[in-house]
Structure formats: structure tokens, C-alpha cells
Design a protein around this motif. Structure first.
Motif, PDB file in Angstrom:
ATOM      1  N   ASP A  74      26.531  48.345   5.667  1.00  0.00           N
ATOM      2  CA  ASP A  74      27.255  47.133   5.286  1.00  0.00           C
ATOM      3  C   ASP A  74      26.673  45.914   5.992  1.00  0.00           C
ATOM      4  OD1 ASP A  74      29.034  48.572   3.705  1.00  0.00           O
ATOM      5  OD2 ASP A  74      30.596  48.661   5.252  1.00  0.00           O
ATOM      6  N   SER A  75      26.640  44.797   5.269  1.00  0.00           N
ATOM      7  CA  SER A  75      26.249  43.509   5.836  1.00  0.00           C
ATOM      8  C   SER A  75      27.485  42.635   5.941  1.00  0.00           C
ATOM      9  CB  SER A  75      25.226  42.812   4.926  1.00  0.00           C
ATOM     10  OG  SER A  75      24.044  43.569   4.842  1.00  0.00           O
ATOM     11  N   TYR A  76      27.440  41.622   6.800  1.00  0.00           N
ATOM     12  CA  TYR A  76      28.582  40.740   6.972  1.00  0.00           C
ATOM     13  C   TYR A  76      28.135  39.319   7.287  1.00  0.00           C
ATOM     14  CZ  TYR A  76      27.757  41.968  11.887  1.00  0.00           C
ATOM     15  OH  TYR A  76      27.197  42.190  13.114  1.00  0.00           O
ATOM     16  N   HIS A  77      29.081  38.398   7.106  1.00  0.00           N
ATOM     17  CA  HIS A  77      28.841  36.975   7.321  1.00  0.00           C
ATOM     18  C   HIS A  77      30.048  36.386   8.046  1.00  0.00           C
ATOM     19  CE1 HIS A  77      29.153  32.718   5.618  1.00  0.00           C
ATOM     20  NE2 HIS A  77      28.137  32.691   6.465  1.00  0.00           N
ATOM     21  N   VAL A  78      29.795  35.662   9.127  1.00  0.00           N
ATOM     22  CA  VAL A  78      30.831  34.900   9.820  1.00  0.00           C
ATOM     23  C   VAL A  78      30.399  33.437   9.771  1.00  0.00           C
ATOM     24  CG1 VAL A  78      32.079  34.512  11.971  1.00  0.00           C
ATOM     25  CG2 VAL A  78      31.354  36.839  11.357  1.00  0.00           C
ATOM     26  N   PRO A  79      31.120  32.596   9.009  1.00  0.00           N
ATOM     27  CA  PRO A  79      30.739  31.186   8.908  1.00  0.00           C
ATOM     28  C   PRO A  79      30.874  30.466  10.252  1.00  0.00           C
ATOM     29  CG  PRO A  79      32.308  31.794   7.179  1.00  0.00           C
ATOM     30  CD  PRO A  79      32.266  32.927   8.158  1.00  0.00           C
ATOM     31  N   ALA A  80      30.077  29.441  10.453  1.00  0.00           N
ATOM     32  CA  ALA A  80      30.201  28.612  11.651  1.00  0.00           C
ATOM     33  C   ALA A  80      31.611  28.040  11.709  1.00  0.00           C
ATOM     34  CB  ALA A  80      29.168  27.487  11.610  1.00  0.00           C
ATOM     35  N   GLY A  81      32.221  28.055  12.868  1.00  0.00           N
ATOM     36  CA  GLY A  81      33.548  27.489  13.070  1.00  0.00           C
ATOM     37  C   GLY A  81      34.701  28.375  12.653  1.00  0.00           C
ATOM     38  N   ALA A  82      34.431  29.561  12.081  1.00  0.00           N
ATOM     39  CA  ALA A  82      35.509  30.451  11.630  1.00  0.00           C
ATOM     40  C   ALA A  82      36.081  31.245  12.807  1.00  0.00           C
ATOM     41  CB  ALA A  82      35.000  31.412  10.570  1.00  0.00           C
ATOM     42  N   PRO A  83      37.422  31.253  12.963  1.00  0.00           N
ATOM     43  CA  PRO A  83      38.009  32.102  13.998  1.00  0.00           C
ATOM     44  C   PRO A  83      37.774  33.572  13.632  1.00  0.00           C
ATOM     45  CG  PRO A  83      39.716  30.913  12.768  1.00  0.00           C
ATOM     46  CD  PRO A  83      38.403  30.506  12.209  1.00  0.00           C
ATOM     47  N   HIS A  84      37.312  34.354  14.604  1.00  0.00           N
ATOM     48  CA  HIS A  84      36.992  35.747  14.320  1.00  0.00           C
ATOM     49  C   HIS A  84      37.059  36.615  15.575  1.00  0.00           C
ATOM     50  CE1 HIS A  84      33.225  34.142  15.823  1.00  0.00           C
ATOM     51  NE2 HIS A  84      32.885  35.384  16.126  1.00  0.00           N
ATOM     52  N   THR A  85      37.150  37.908  15.355  1.00  0.00           N
ATOM     53  CA  THR A  85      37.048  38.910  16.407  1.00  0.00           C
ATOM     54  C   THR A  85      36.628  40.209  15.736  1.00  0.00           C
ATOM     55  OG1 THR A  85      38.124  39.934  18.323  1.00  0.00           O
ATOM     56  CG2 THR A  85      39.472  39.664  16.329  1.00  0.00           C
ATOM     57  N   PHE A  86      36.395  41.241  16.527  1.00  0.00           N
ATOM     58  CA  PHE A  86      36.052  42.535  15.953  1.00  0.00           C
ATOM     59  C   PHE A  86      36.635  43.644  16.812  1.00  0.00           C
ATOM     60  CE2 PHE A  86      32.592  41.366  18.776  1.00  0.00           C
ATOM     61  CZ  PHE A  86      32.387  42.521  19.517  1.00  0.00           C
ATOM     62  N   ARG A  87      36.909  44.781  16.156  1.00  0.00           N
ATOM     63  CA  ARG A  87      37.398  45.971  16.839  1.00  0.00           C
ATOM     64  C   ARG A  87      36.438  47.114  16.549  1.00  0.00           C
ATOM     65  NH1 ARG A  87      42.580  44.199  14.671  1.00  0.00           N
ATOM     66  NH2 ARG A  87      42.162  45.536  12.895  1.00  0.00           N
ATOM     67  N   VAL A  88      35.732  47.564  17.560  1.00  0.00           N
ATOM     68  CA  VAL A  88      34.833  48.706  17.415  1.00  0.00           C
ATOM     69  C   VAL A  88      35.703  49.955  17.318  1.00  0.00           C
ATOM     70  CG1 VAL A  88      33.026  50.077  18.521  1.00  0.00           C
ATOM     71  CG2 VAL A  88      32.966  47.573  18.655  1.00  0.00           C
ATOM     72  N   THR A  89      35.519  50.737  16.252  1.00  0.00           N
ATOM     73  CA  THR A  89      36.311  51.960  16.076  1.00  0.00           C
ATOM     74  C   THR A  89      35.465  53.221  16.251  1.00  0.00           C
ATOM     75  OG1 THR A  89      36.013  51.835  13.678  1.00  0.00           O
ATOM     76  CG2 THR A  89      38.002  50.825  14.585  1.00  0.00           C
ATOM     77  N   GLU A  90      34.138  53.072  16.204  1.00  0.00           N
ATOM     78  CA  GLU A  90      33.200  54.169  16.426  1.00  0.00           C
ATOM     79  C   GLU A  90      31.916  53.551  16.963  1.00  0.00           C
ATOM     80  OE1 GLU A  90      30.822  56.734  13.269  1.00  0.00           O
ATOM     81  OE2 GLU A  90      32.965  57.234  13.241  1.00  0.00           O
ATOM     82  N   THR A  91      31.305  54.152  17.977  1.00  0.00           N
ATOM     83  CA  THR A  91      30.124  53.584  18.629  1.00  0.00           C
ATOM     84  C   THR A  91      29.279  52.797  17.635  1.00  0.00           C
ATOM     85  OG1 THR A  91      30.078  55.330  20.287  1.00  0.00           O
ATOM     86  CG2 THR A  91      28.049  54.102  19.954  1.00  0.00           C
ATOM     87  N   LEU A  92      29.050  51.524  17.956  1.00  0.00           N
ATOM     88  CA  LEU A  92      28.456  50.576  17.024  1.00  0.00           C
ATOM     89  C   LEU A  92      27.046  50.165  17.425  1.00  0.00           C
ATOM     90  CD1 LEU A  92      28.856  48.536  14.627  1.00  0.00           C
ATOM     91  CD2 LEU A  92      29.586  46.898  16.375  1.00  0.00           C
ATOM     92  N   THR A  93      26.146  50.168  16.451  1.00  0.00           N
ATOM     93  CA  THR A  93      24.848  49.531  16.581  1.00  0.00           C
ATOM     94  C   THR A  93      24.698  48.612  15.376  1.00  0.00           C
ATOM     95  OG1 THR A  93      23.898  51.443  17.717  1.00  0.00           O
ATOM     96  CG2 THR A  93      22.354  49.851  16.781  1.00  0.00           C
ATOM     97  N   ALA A  94      24.471  47.334  15.628  1.00  0.00           N
ATOM     98  CA  ALA A  94      24.338  46.348  14.553  1.00  0.00           C
ATOM     99  C   ALA A  94      23.311  45.311  14.967  1.00  0.00           C
ATOM    100  CB  ALA A  94      25.680  45.678  14.271  1.00  0.00           C
ATOM    101  N   VAL A  95      22.696  44.693  13.989  1.00  0.00           N
ATOM    102  CA  VAL A  95      21.754  43.606  14.247  1.00  0.00           C
ATOM    103  C   VAL A  95      22.331  42.340  13.618  1.00  0.00           C
ATOM    104  CG1 VAL A  95      20.311  44.069  12.211  1.00  0.00           C
ATOM    105  CG2 VAL A  95      19.320  42.952  14.210  1.00  0.00           C
ATOM    106  N   GLU A  96      22.181  41.221  14.322  1.00  0.00           N
ATOM    107  CA  GLU A  96      22.706  39.954  13.838  1.00  0.00           C
ATOM    108  C   GLU A  96      21.657  38.857  13.946  1.00  0.00           C
ATOM    109  OE1 GLU A  96      27.453  40.130  14.847  1.00  0.00           O
ATOM    110  OE2 GLU A  96      26.175  38.988  16.185  1.00  0.00           O
ATOM    111  N   VAL A  97      21.755  37.895  13.032  1.00  0.00           N
ATOM    112  CA  VAL A  97      20.946  36.684  13.071  1.00  0.00           C
ATOM    113  C   VAL A  97      21.918  35.517  13.115  1.00  0.00           C
ATOM    114  CG1 VAL A  97      19.327  35.235  11.804  1.00  0.00           C
ATOM    115  CG2 VAL A  97      19.026  37.718  11.823  1.00  0.00           C
ATOM    116  N   THR A  98      21.702  34.593  14.041  1.00  0.00           N
ATOM    117  CA  THR A  98      22.550  33.412  14.152  1.00  0.00           C
ATOM    118  C   THR A  98      21.734  32.173  13.834  1.00  0.00           C
ATOM    119  OG1 THR A  98      22.115  33.149  16.511  1.00  0.00           O
ATOM    120  CG2 THR A  98      24.038  34.469  15.905  1.00  0.00           C
ATOM    121  N   THR A  99      22.393  31.237  13.119  1.00  0.00           N
ATOM    122  CA  THR A  99      21.756  29.973  12.754  1.00  0.00           C
ATOM    123  C   THR A  99      22.739  28.844  13.011  1.00  0.00           C
ATOM    124  OG1 THR A  99      20.547  31.130  11.010  1.00  0.00           O
ATOM    125  CG2 THR A  99      20.596  28.738  10.894  1.00  0.00           C
ATOM    126  N   PRO A 100      22.418  27.855  13.821  1.00  0.00           N
ATOM    127  CA  PRO A 100      21.196  27.780  14.612  1.00  0.00           C
ATOM    128  C   PRO A 100      21.160  28.867  15.670  1.00  0.00           C
ATOM    129  CG  PRO A 100      22.687  25.996  15.219  1.00  0.00           C
ATOM    130  CD  PRO A 100      23.311  26.717  14.052  1.00  0.00           C
TER     131      PRO A 100
END
Length: 104
Positions: A74-100
Motif C-alpha cells: 500500500d502507498s499513502y499520502h499525508v498532505p502538508a499541514g494535515a493533522p495526522h498520527t499512526f498506530r503500528v499494529t505489526e512490525t513496520l518497514t516503510a519508505v517515505e519521500v517528503t517535499t520539501p
């Protein structure tokens, strides 16, 4: 360090399980590895946009009050300025790109 290659020895680690990989002129990339569940992670907002891809594990991403369950592929997007959090439910490995790009 070459302008086109960043060796593992030249990268840094953050306090939340992130590994800062490479930073360009407009964006940066990081690898996340979280072994423990983190149901108590507070909500935050950032001045940068985040695009991510789950390599392994499971995580619930909460953006603007909406919960999205993510799993490998799965891929995901978090817009700039959006309130967010995450809950890891199973050991997580993910790659992210941030702009800027960011070192956070």
C-alpha cells in the motif's frame, strides 16, 4: 560523498525509528522501521507533504480524523499541514519521500 550516491555510513537516524537516506534539492527520503506498537503517538502536523510505501508490517494511518489501514504494497499520502498520527499494529518497514525535504 558523491553528489549522486549516499553511503549507509553517511546517513543519520532519528528518534522515532526513521533512517534518513538521501536529500535532494526538492525532497528527501527516509526508511521507517518500528518494531513495537505505538498506540499513544500524539497527533502532529508538518509543513511538508509525505508520500509513503509500506514494505512490510501493518499500520493504521489517521489523517484529518480518518483512519486508513495499510499493509505491504500500500502507498499513502499525508498532505502538508494535515493533522495526522499512526498506530503500528505489526512490525513496520516503510519508505517515505517528503517535499520539501526534511531532516525530521
Amino acid at each position: 560523498m558523491s553528489p549522486y550516491k549516499v553511503s549507509q555510513s553517511d546517513t543519520t537516524h532519528g528518534t522515532d525509528g526513521e533512517h534518513h537516506l538521501v536529500k535532494g534539492q526538492q525532497s528527501s527520503m527516509r526508511l521507517w522501521h518500528r518494531e513495537e506498537p505505538n498506540a499513544d503517538k500524539p497527533e502532529s502536523t508538518h509543513e511538508y507533504e509525505t508520500l509513503g510505501y509500506v514494505i512490510e508490517g501493518k499500520v493504521d494511518l489517521i489523517v484529518n480524523g480518518e483512519t486508513v489501514s495499510l499493509q505491504p504494497g500500500d502507498s499513502y499520502h499525508v498532505p502538508a499541514g494535515a493533522p495526522h498520527t499512526f498506530r503500528v499494529t505489526e512490525t513496520l518497514t516503510a519508505v517515505e519521500v517528503t517535499t520539501p525535504g526534511t531532516d525530521k
